[in-house]
Design a protein around this motif. Structure first.
Motif, short mmCIF file in Angstrom:
data_model
loop_
_atom_site.label_atom_id
_atom_site.label_comp_id
_atom_site.label_asym_id
_atom_site.label_seq_id
_atom_site.Cartn_x
_atom_site.Cartn_y
_atom_site.Cartn_z
N ARG A 7 -38.34 -10.49 -6.84
CA ARG A 7 -37.78 -10.88 -8.14
C ARG A 7 -37.71 -9.68 -9.07
NH1 ARG A 7 -40.85 -15.32 -7.26
NH2 ARG A 7 -42.54 -14.60 -8.58
N ALA A 8 -38.72 -8.82 -9.05
CA ALA A 8 -38.75 -7.66 -9.94
C ALA A 8 -37.66 -6.65 -9.59
CB ALA A 8 -40.12 -6.99 -9.89
N LEU A 9 -37.29 -6.58 -8.31
CA LEU A 9 -36.23 -5.67 -7.90
C LEU A 9 -34.85 -6.24 -8.14
CD1 LEU A 9 -37.47 -4.10 -4.56
CD2 LEU A 9 -36.96 -2.93 -6.68
N GLY A 10 -34.73 -7.50 -8.41
CA GLY A 10 -33.42 -8.08 -8.67
C GLY A 10 -33.01 -9.03 -7.57
N LYS A 11 -31.78 -9.47 -7.66
CA LYS A 11 -31.27 -10.45 -6.71
C LYS A 11 -31.04 -9.86 -5.33
CE LYS A 11 -29.02 -12.86 -10.43
NZ LYS A 11 -27.81 -12.99 -11.16
N ILE A 12 -30.78 -8.56 -5.27
CA ILE A 12 -30.44 -7.95 -3.99
C ILE A 12 -31.44 -6.84 -3.67
CG2 ILE A 12 -28.71 -6.67 -2.69
CD1 ILE A 12 -26.61 -7.93 -4.50
N VAL A 13 -32.16 -6.98 -2.60
CA VAL A 13 -32.97 -5.88 -2.07
C VAL A 13 -32.14 -5.35 -0.91
CG1 VAL A 13 -35.11 -5.20 -0.97
CG2 VAL A 13 -35.14 -6.91 -2.78
N THR A 14 -31.50 -4.23 -1.14
CA THR A 14 -30.54 -3.77 -0.16
C THR A 14 -31.15 -2.96 0.96
OG1 THR A 14 -28.36 -2.80 0.09
CG2 THR A 14 -29.88 -1.65 -1.32
N ALA A 15 -32.32 -2.44 0.77
CA ALA A 15 -32.93 -1.64 1.81
C ALA A 15 -34.42 -1.89 1.84
CB ALA A 15 -32.66 -0.16 1.56
N MET A 16 -34.93 -2.02 3.04
CA MET A 16 -36.37 -2.21 3.23
C MET A 16 -36.76 -1.45 4.47
SD MET A 16 -38.84 -3.78 1.80
CE MET A 16 -40.53 -3.59 2.24
N ASP A 17 -37.68 -0.55 4.34
CA ASP A 17 -38.19 0.15 5.51
C ASP A 17 -39.71 0.06 5.48
OD1 ASP A 17 -39.06 2.12 3.69
OD2 ASP A 17 -37.31 3.37 4.04
N ALA A 18 -40.39 0.85 6.31
CA ALA A 18 -41.85 0.77 6.38
C ALA A 18 -42.50 1.30 5.12
CB ALA A 18 -42.34 1.57 7.59
N VAL A 19 -41.76 2.04 4.29
CA VAL A 19 -42.33 2.67 3.12
C VAL A 19 -42.04 1.90 1.83
CG1 VAL A 19 -42.36 4.80 1.75
CG2 VAL A 19 -42.19 4.91 4.23
N ALA A 20 -40.76 1.48 1.64
CA ALA A 20 -40.40 0.89 0.35
C ALA A 20 -39.19 -0.02 0.46
CB ALA A 20 -40.11 2.00 -0.66
N GLY A 21 -39.06 -0.88 -0.55
CA GLY A 21 -37.87 -1.66 -0.76
C GLY A 21 -37.12 -1.06 -1.93
N THR A 22 -35.81 -1.09 -1.90
CA THR A 22 -35.00 -0.50 -2.96
C THR A 22 -34.05 -1.56 -3.48
OG1 THR A 22 -35.11 1.64 -1.85
CG2 THR A 22 -33.39 1.37 -3.51
N GLY A 23 -33.84 -1.60 -4.79
CA GLY A 23 -32.95 -2.58 -5.37
C GLY A 23 -32.42 -2.16 -6.72
N VAL A 24 -31.41 -2.88 -7.18
CA VAL A 24 -30.85 -2.69 -8.51
C VAL A 24 -31.20 -3.93 -9.31
CG1 VAL A 24 -28.73 -2.42 -9.86
CG2 VAL A 24 -28.98 -1.22 -7.67
N ALA A 25 -31.77 -3.73 -10.48
CA ALA A 25 -32.25 -4.85 -11.30
C ALA A 25 -32.13 -4.48 -12.77
CB ALA A 25 -33.72 -5.13 -10.96
N PRO A 26 -32.17 -5.48 -13.66
CA PRO A 26 -32.17 -5.18 -15.09
C PRO A 26 -33.39 -4.33 -15.46
CG PRO A 26 -31.78 -7.52 -14.72
CD PRO A 26 -32.17 -6.93 -13.40
N VAL A 27 -33.24 -3.46 -16.48
CA VAL A 27 -34.36 -2.62 -16.90
C VAL A 27 -35.51 -3.47 -17.43
CG1 VAL A 27 -33.04 -0.52 -17.29
CG2 VAL A 27 -33.29 -2.14 -19.14
N VAL A 28 -35.19 -4.59 -18.07
CA VAL A 28 -36.17 -5.60 -18.46
C VAL A 28 -35.48 -6.95 -18.28
CG1 VAL A 28 -37.46 -4.18 -20.11
CG2 VAL A 28 -35.54 -5.54 -20.91
N SER A 29 -36.23 -7.98 -18.14
CA SER A 29 -35.68 -9.31 -17.92
C SER A 29 -34.64 -9.65 -18.99
CB SER A 29 -36.80 -10.34 -17.93
OG SER A 29 -36.27 -11.62 -17.67
N GLY A 30 -33.45 -10.04 -18.52
CA GLY A 30 -32.38 -10.45 -19.42
C GLY A 30 -31.51 -9.32 -19.94
N ALA A 31 -31.86 -8.07 -19.67
CA ALA A 31 -31.08 -6.93 -20.18
C ALA A 31 -29.79 -6.75 -19.39
CB ALA A 31 -31.92 -5.65 -20.10
N SER A 32 -28.78 -6.19 -20.02
CA SER A 32 -27.54 -5.91 -19.31
C SER A 32 -27.59 -4.53 -18.63
CB SER A 32 -26.35 -5.98 -20.26
OG SER A 32 -26.49 -5.02 -21.29
N GLN A 33 -28.41 -3.62 -19.13
CA GLN A 33 -28.56 -2.30 -18.52
C GLN A 33 -29.36 -2.45 -17.23
OE1 GLN A 33 -27.43 0.92 -19.43
NE2 GLN A 33 -28.22 1.41 -17.42
N MET A 34 -28.86 -1.83 -16.15
CA MET A 34 -29.50 -1.96 -14.84
C MET A 34 -30.24 -0.66 -14.49
SD MET A 34 -28.58 -5.02 -14.09
CE MET A 34 -28.64 -5.34 -12.34
#
Length: 181
Positions: A7-34
């Motif tokens: 949820r913190a990473l956003g709706k799409i977690v586009t990459a997940m490997d053994a080290v980390a998950g990467t995603g695009v998400a709002p800078v804070v909940s409800g913000a338009s800036q990603m």
């Protein structure tokens, strides 16, 4: 990832490997800036912002080593976002025989690290989709299979791809970035 991290990473977690998950998400909940953020795969830590997300950027994929390739909204250029958060170079055009097409990154890499692309181009039957690979050194796009959508290179040396409502497998040469058969 646990549900809170996803949820913190956003709706799409586009990459997940053994080290980390990467995603695009709002800078804070409800913000338009990603933001582009990463979170450790093992959990227990909050996502870390890598950089602010530019609204002119489109889809993206994570390379081995953590750099992120991003297509521009027009689908004709791409840029590489360094994993360390430093400024990227200017967008560069996709080059090759399919120039003038619309390109989008799939979230899959070939065994040599080349990212796969979904391409919309004009062909013998009008506009159609294809799967291509991007040579990271030259910026050149290589058509892998025409009249196809999402694809993945299998460890068996085959390419799995969709065509219409069918799922197909064909022998694949990673060095030539081509199917055979």
């Amino acid at each position: 990832l646990n549900p809170a991290q996803a949820r913190a990473l956003g709706k799409i977690v586009t990459a997940m490997d053994a080290v980390a998950g990467t995603g695009v998400a709002p800078v804070v909940s409800g913000a338009s800036q990603m933001r582009l953020a990463r979170t450790p795969a093992e959990g227990g830590e909050a996502p870390v912002t890598v950089r602010r997300w530019d609204e002119r950027w489109g889809n993206w994929t994570v390379l081995v080593g953590g750099d992120v390739l991003v297509s521009t909204v027009g689908g004709d250029k791409y840029l590489r976002l360094p994993a360390d958060g430093s400024e990227p170079q200017a967008p560069r055009p996709f080059e090759g025989d399919l120039a003038g097409s619309f390109f989008g990154f799939q979230n899959r890499l070939l065994p040599d690290g080349s990212p796969l692309l979904r391409v919309s181009h004009y062909g013998a039957r009008g506009y159609q989709d294809a799967v291509a690979a991007l040579d990271l050194a030259s910026g050149r796009v290589h058509l892998v299979v025409d009249d196809a959508n999402t694809a993945a290179a299998l460890p068996s040396g085959q390419l799995l791809f969709g065509r219409g409502s069918a799922l197909l497998v064909a022998p694949f040469s990673g060095s030539r970035r081509a199917v055979s058969g």
